[in-house]
Design a protein around this motif. Structure first.
Motif, PDB file in Angstrom:
ATOM      1  N   MET A   1       0.812  -1.336   0.012  1.00 51.68           N
ATOM      2  CA  MET A   1      -0.029  -0.167  -0.020  1.00 51.68           C
ATOM      3  C   MET A   1       0.846   1.255   0.057  1.00 51.68           C
ATOM      4  O   MET A   1       0.182   2.235  -0.148  1.00 51.68           O
ATOM      5  CB  MET A   1      -0.910   0.034   1.301  1.00 51.68           C
ATOM      6  N   ASN A   2       2.072   1.325   0.098  1.00 51.33           N
ATOM      7  CA  ASN A   2       3.045   2.456   0.518  1.00 51.33           C
ATOM      8  C   ASN A   2       4.190   2.182  -0.697  1.00 51.33           C
ATOM      9  O   ASN A   2       4.818   1.275  -0.864  1.00 51.33           O
ATOM     10  CB  ASN A   2       3.617   2.456   1.535  1.00 51.33           C
ATOM     11  N   LEU A   3       4.312   3.239  -1.459  1.00 58.77           N
ATOM     12  CA  LEU A   3       5.361   3.324  -2.611  1.00 58.77           C
ATOM     13  C   LEU A   3       6.406   4.272  -2.178  1.00 58.77           C
ATOM     14  O   LEU A   3       6.275   5.216  -2.041  1.00 58.77           O
ATOM     15  CB  LEU A   3       4.832   3.882  -3.958  1.00 58.77           C
ATOM     16  N   ASN A   4       7.512   3.541  -1.444  1.00 52.53           N
ATOM     17  CA  ASN A   4       8.696   4.234  -1.196  1.00 52.53           C
ATOM     18  C   ASN A   4      10.156   3.594  -1.513  1.00 52.53           C
ATOM     19  O   ASN A   4       9.803   2.507  -1.898  1.00 52.53           O
ATOM     20  CB  ASN A   4       8.461   4.900   0.343  1.00 52.53           C
ATOM     21  N   LYS A   5      11.225   4.106  -1.061  1.00 54.27           N
ATOM     22  CA  LYS A   5      12.282   3.355  -1.269  1.00 54.27           C
ATOM     23  C   LYS A   5      12.327   2.105  -0.949  1.00 54.27           C
ATOM     24  O   LYS A   5      13.127   1.079  -1.535  1.00 54.27           O
ATOM     25  CB  LYS A   5      13.612   4.330  -0.979  1.00 54.27           C
ATOM     26  N   ASP A   6      11.912   1.847   0.410  1.00 54.58           N
ATOM     27  CA  ASP A   6      12.073   0.669   0.923  1.00 54.58           C
ATOM     28  C   ASP A   6      11.135  -0.466   0.183  1.00 54.58           C
ATOM     29  O   ASP A   6      11.597  -1.628   0.230  1.00 54.58           O
ATOM     30  CB  ASP A   6      11.674   0.869   2.348  1.00 54.58           C
ATOM     31  N   SER A   7      10.008  -0.049  -0.154  1.00 55.75           N
ATOM     32  CA  SER A   7       9.093  -1.023  -0.651  1.00 55.75           C
ATOM     33  C   SER A   7       9.596  -1.437  -1.981  1.00 55.75           C
ATOM     34  O   SER A   7       9.517  -2.609  -2.381  1.00 55.75           O
ATOM     35  CB  SER A   7       7.581  -0.662  -0.692  1.00 55.75           C
ATOM     36  N   LEU A   8      10.152  -0.365  -2.717  1.00 58.23           N
ATOM     37  CA  LEU A   8      10.710  -0.687  -3.862  1.00 58.23           C
ATOM     38  C   LEU A   8      11.818  -1.628  -3.990  1.00 58.23           C
ATOM     39  O   LEU A   8      12.106  -2.613  -4.768  1.00 58.23           O
ATOM     40  CB  LEU A   8      11.173   0.439  -4.706  1.00 58.23           C
ATOM     41  N   PHE A   9      12.902  -1.341  -3.087  1.00 54.26           N
ATOM     42  CA  PHE A   9      14.168  -2.191  -2.800  1.00 54.26           C
ATOM     43  C   PHE A   9      13.685  -3.432  -2.453  1.00 54.26           C
ATOM     44  O   PHE A   9      14.469  -4.434  -2.926  1.00 54.26           O
ATOM     45  CB  PHE A   9      14.896  -1.479  -1.686  1.00 54.26           C
TER      46      PHE A   9
ATOM     47  N   MET B   1      19.272   1.969  -5.324  1.00 52.06           N
ATOM     48  CA  MET B   1      18.239   2.165  -4.433  1.00 52.06           C
ATOM     49  C   MET B   1      18.460   2.347  -2.765  1.00 52.06           C
ATOM     50  O   MET B   1      17.825   3.177  -2.296  1.00 52.06           O
ATOM     51  CB  MET B   1      17.241   1.074  -4.483  1.00 52.06           C
ATOM     52  N   ARG B   2      19.456   1.595  -2.554  1.00 53.54           N
ATOM     53  CA  ARG B   2      20.131   1.851  -1.104  1.00 53.54           C
ATOM     54  C   ARG B   2      21.452   1.573  -1.172  1.00 53.54           C
ATOM     55  O   ARG B   2      21.905   0.687  -1.660  1.00 53.54           O
ATOM     56  CB  ARG B   2      19.410   0.606  -0.148  1.00 53.54           C
ATOM     57  N   ASN B   3      22.095   2.446  -0.184  1.00 53.98           N
ATOM     58  CA  ASN B   3      23.548   2.177  -0.113  1.00 53.98           C
ATOM     59  C   ASN B   3      23.969   0.828   0.357  1.00 53.98           C
ATOM     60  O   ASN B   3      25.035   0.523   0.005  1.00 53.98           O
ATOM     61  CB  ASN B   3      24.343   3.448   0.734  1.00 53.98           C
ATOM     62  N   ASN B   4      23.123   0.106   1.234  1.00 53.70           N
ATOM     63  CA  ASN B   4      23.692  -1.182   1.557  1.00 53.70           C
ATOM     64  C   ASN B   4      23.346  -2.148   0.795  1.00 53.70           C
ATOM     65  O   ASN B   4      23.654  -3.432   0.829  1.00 53.70           O
ATOM     66  CB  ASN B   4      22.932  -1.451   3.041  1.00 53.70           C
ATOM     67  N   GLY B   5      22.738  -1.881  -0.519  1.00 54.70           N
ATOM     68  CA  GLY B   5      22.644  -2.759  -1.505  1.00 54.70           C
ATOM     69  C   GLY B   5      24.054  -3.224  -1.918  1.00 54.70           C
ATOM     70  O   GLY B   5      24.000  -4.667  -2.368  1.00 54.70           O
ATOM     71  N   ILE B   6      25.049  -2.643  -1.794  1.00 51.84           N
ATOM     72  CA  ILE B   6      26.588  -3.056  -2.394  1.00 51.84           C
ATOM     73  C   ILE B   6      26.941  -4.295  -1.285  1.00 51.84           C
ATOM     74  O   ILE B   6      27.546  -4.997  -1.514  1.00 51.84           O
ATOM     75  CB  ILE B   6      27.509  -1.854  -2.395  1.00 51.84           C
ATOM     76  N   HIS B   7      26.489  -3.870  -0.092  1.00 54.56           N
ATOM     77  CA  HIS B   7      26.926  -4.917   1.075  1.00 54.56           C
ATOM     78  C   HIS B   7      26.314  -6.215   0.799  1.00 54.56           C
ATOM     79  O   HIS B   7      26.861  -7.228   1.145  1.00 54.56           O
ATOM     80  CB  HIS B   7      26.466  -4.286   2.547  1.00 54.56           C
TER      81      HIS B   7
ATOM     82  N   VAL C   1      25.725  11.960   5.713  1.00 51.39           N
ATOM     83  CA  VAL C   1      26.645  10.909   6.236  1.00 51.39           C
ATOM     84  C   VAL C   1      25.769  10.517   7.629  1.00 51.39           C
ATOM     85  O   VAL C   1      26.164   9.512   7.851  1.00 51.39           O
ATOM     86  CB  VAL C   1      28.024  11.512   6.568  1.00 51.39           C
ATOM     87  N   VAL C   2      24.780  11.307   8.001  1.00 49.82           N
ATOM     88  CA  VAL C   2      24.104  10.825   9.012  1.00 49.82           C
ATOM     89  C   VAL C   2      23.637   9.391   9.029  1.00 49.82           C
ATOM     90  O   VAL C   2      23.807   8.396   9.725  1.00 49.82           O
ATOM     91  CB  VAL C   2      22.990  11.761   9.504  1.00 49.82           C
ATOM     92  N   GLU C   3      23.286   8.869   7.993  1.00 47.66           N
ATOM     93  CA  GLU C   3      22.702   7.797   7.771  1.00 47.66           C
ATOM     94  C   GLU C   3      23.654   6.516   7.753  1.00 47.66           C
ATOM     95  O   GLU C   3      23.206   5.398   8.402  1.00 47.66           O
ATOM     96  CB  GLU C   3      22.042   7.613   6.223  1.00 47.66           C
ATOM     97  N   ALA C   4      25.019   6.841   7.741  1.00 52.87           N
ATOM     98  CA  ALA C   4      25.785   5.778   7.922  1.00 52.87           C
ATOM     99  C   ALA C   4      26.320   5.659   9.339  1.00 52.87           C
ATOM    100  O   ALA C   4      27.230   4.948   9.848  1.00 52.87           O
ATOM    101  CB  ALA C   4      27.190   6.133   6.973  1.00 52.87           C
ATOM    102  N   MET C   5      26.046   6.720  10.323  1.00 53.70           N
ATOM    103  CA  MET C   5      26.485   6.696  11.479  1.00 53.70           C
ATOM    104  C   MET C   5      25.396   6.288  12.425  1.00 53.70           C
ATOM    105  O   MET C   5      25.760   6.821  13.702  1.00 53.70           O
ATOM    106  CB  MET C   5      26.975   8.158  11.749  1.00 53.70           C
ATOM    107  N   SER C   6      24.408   5.742  12.105  1.00 52.26           N
ATOM    108  CA  SER C   6      23.352   5.170  12.900  1.00 52.26           C
ATOM    109  C   SER C   6      23.699   4.466  14.463  1.00 52.26           C
ATOM    110  O   SER C   6      23.414   4.747  15.313  1.00 52.26           O
ATOM    111  CB  SER C   6      22.540   4.530  12.266  1.00 52.26           C
ATOM    112  N   VAL C   7      24.744   3.624  14.069  1.00 53.43           N
ATOM    113  CA  VAL C   7      25.136   2.731  15.251  1.00 53.43           C
ATOM    114  C   VAL C   7      25.863   3.405  16.113  1.00 53.43           C
ATOM    115  O   VAL C   7      25.674   3.565  17.365  1.00 53.43           O
ATOM    116  CB  VAL C   7      25.953   1.375  14.721  1.00 53.43           C
TER     117      VAL C   7
END
Length: 298
Positions: free
Chosen positions: A33-41, A81-87, A137-143
């Motif tokens: 029901m929601n179209l955003n980067k997470d559902s597309l990924f 779509m997501r930076n962690n896709g490469i991981h 860069v905040v997205e990569a510093m969550s932990v």
């Protein structure tokens, strides 16, 4: 996915249960029901998993041009779509090297390299030329942010004035303890100082360097606190007694959906509302059942 199960000669009954699970359990309808980067990924990731499974099941078969092009598109989309896709791709690589034949192994590695070059070319050359801004860069510093926030909350007396100033270069130090949520890093990222999210300036490499210096000092003083912060932030992935029926992602999607219903004055047919009430009742009962309830937090 059902086609893969059929190819694996899985019984029709199991395929039917699989379809029922996807149709009835919360996260799948909410994503639909929601179209955003997470559902597309999620869609692209599913295609990637299916492709990997097919490659392993048909390890002795040569790739067709159609399959090579399809795999390249899927890999490139995952990275874009997501930076962690490469991981995900890099973690999959050693397993694919062991699972497929030498010829197919070379093709798979070649596809991965081409996908990386393509995505890097877009992000480093095409996107800047079109005026797209690089993500924070905040997205990569969550932990580390969660770990620092927990340290500030429970051990403020052990943080030096210098480290406090270092933390302030990125986070709102004065409200950090109050904003800290053990299960969710978004409140901390949402209250990042104006220098990150505002138009004044972006985080610099020096800001990150200073922040990580404070992070290292906190790690030396309270390593257990850092471990607790990471465990608390990830426990829903493996906890056997979670009561978070839909999780943050599900609650977020429901709140967005409710706002859209009010804003655009959507109306539902009476019969559909009855079906929705039945599904909601199923969720409410199922989430509290031992073990079975775990399926509602996936």
């Amino acid at each position: 996915a059902v086609k893969i199960l059929d190819h694996m000669k899985i019984s029709y009954r199991i395929e039917k249960y699989f379809l029922l699970y996807v149709a009835l359990f919360p996260m799948y309808p909410l994503n639909a029901m929601n179209l955003n980067k997470d559902s597309l990924f999620a869609v692209v990731f599913l295609l990637f998993v299916l492709s990997v499974v097919q490659r392993i099941l048909r390890r002795n078969e040569s790739y067709t041009i159609k399959q090579i092009i399809a795999d390249f598109v899927i890999m490139a989309l995952m990275i874009l779509m997501r930076n962690n896709g490469i991981h995900i791709l890099l973690v999959t690589l050693p397993f694919m090297i062991l699972a497929v034949t030498k010829q197919n192994r070379k093709q798979w590695i070649g596809l991965l390299i081409l996908a990386l070059l393509f995505s890097q070319g877009l992000s480093k050359i095409v996107y800047p030329a079109l005026g797209f801004h690089k993500g924070s860069v905040v997205e990569a510093m969550s932990v580390p942010m969660q770990q620092v926030a927990r340290n500030v909350k429970y051990h403020p007396e052990d943080i030096s004035k210098k480290d406090e100033q270092r933390i302030r270069r990125i986070l709102h130090y004065d409200t950090l303890a109050q904003d800290y949520d053990p299960n969710l890093s978004d409140p901390i990222k949402s209250y990042v100082s104006y220098s990150v999210m505002g138009a004044t300036k972006n985080i610099t490499s020096e800001d990150v360097k200073e922040f990580m210096a404070a992070w290292i000092h906190g790690l030396k003083d309270h390593p257990l606190t850092y471990i607790e912060a990471t465990l608390a932030n990830t426990d829903n992935y493996y906890s056997l007694n979670t009561q978070d029926d839909l999780g943050y992602e599900g609650q977020y999607r429901i709140s967005r959906l409710n706002k859209m219903i009010v804003k655009y004055k959507f109306e539902s047919h009476e019969k559909l509302m009855k079906i929705a009430d039945c599904v909601e009742g199923f969720w409410e009962i199922g989430k509290n059942l031992p073990l079975f309830g775990l399926l509602f937090s996936t």
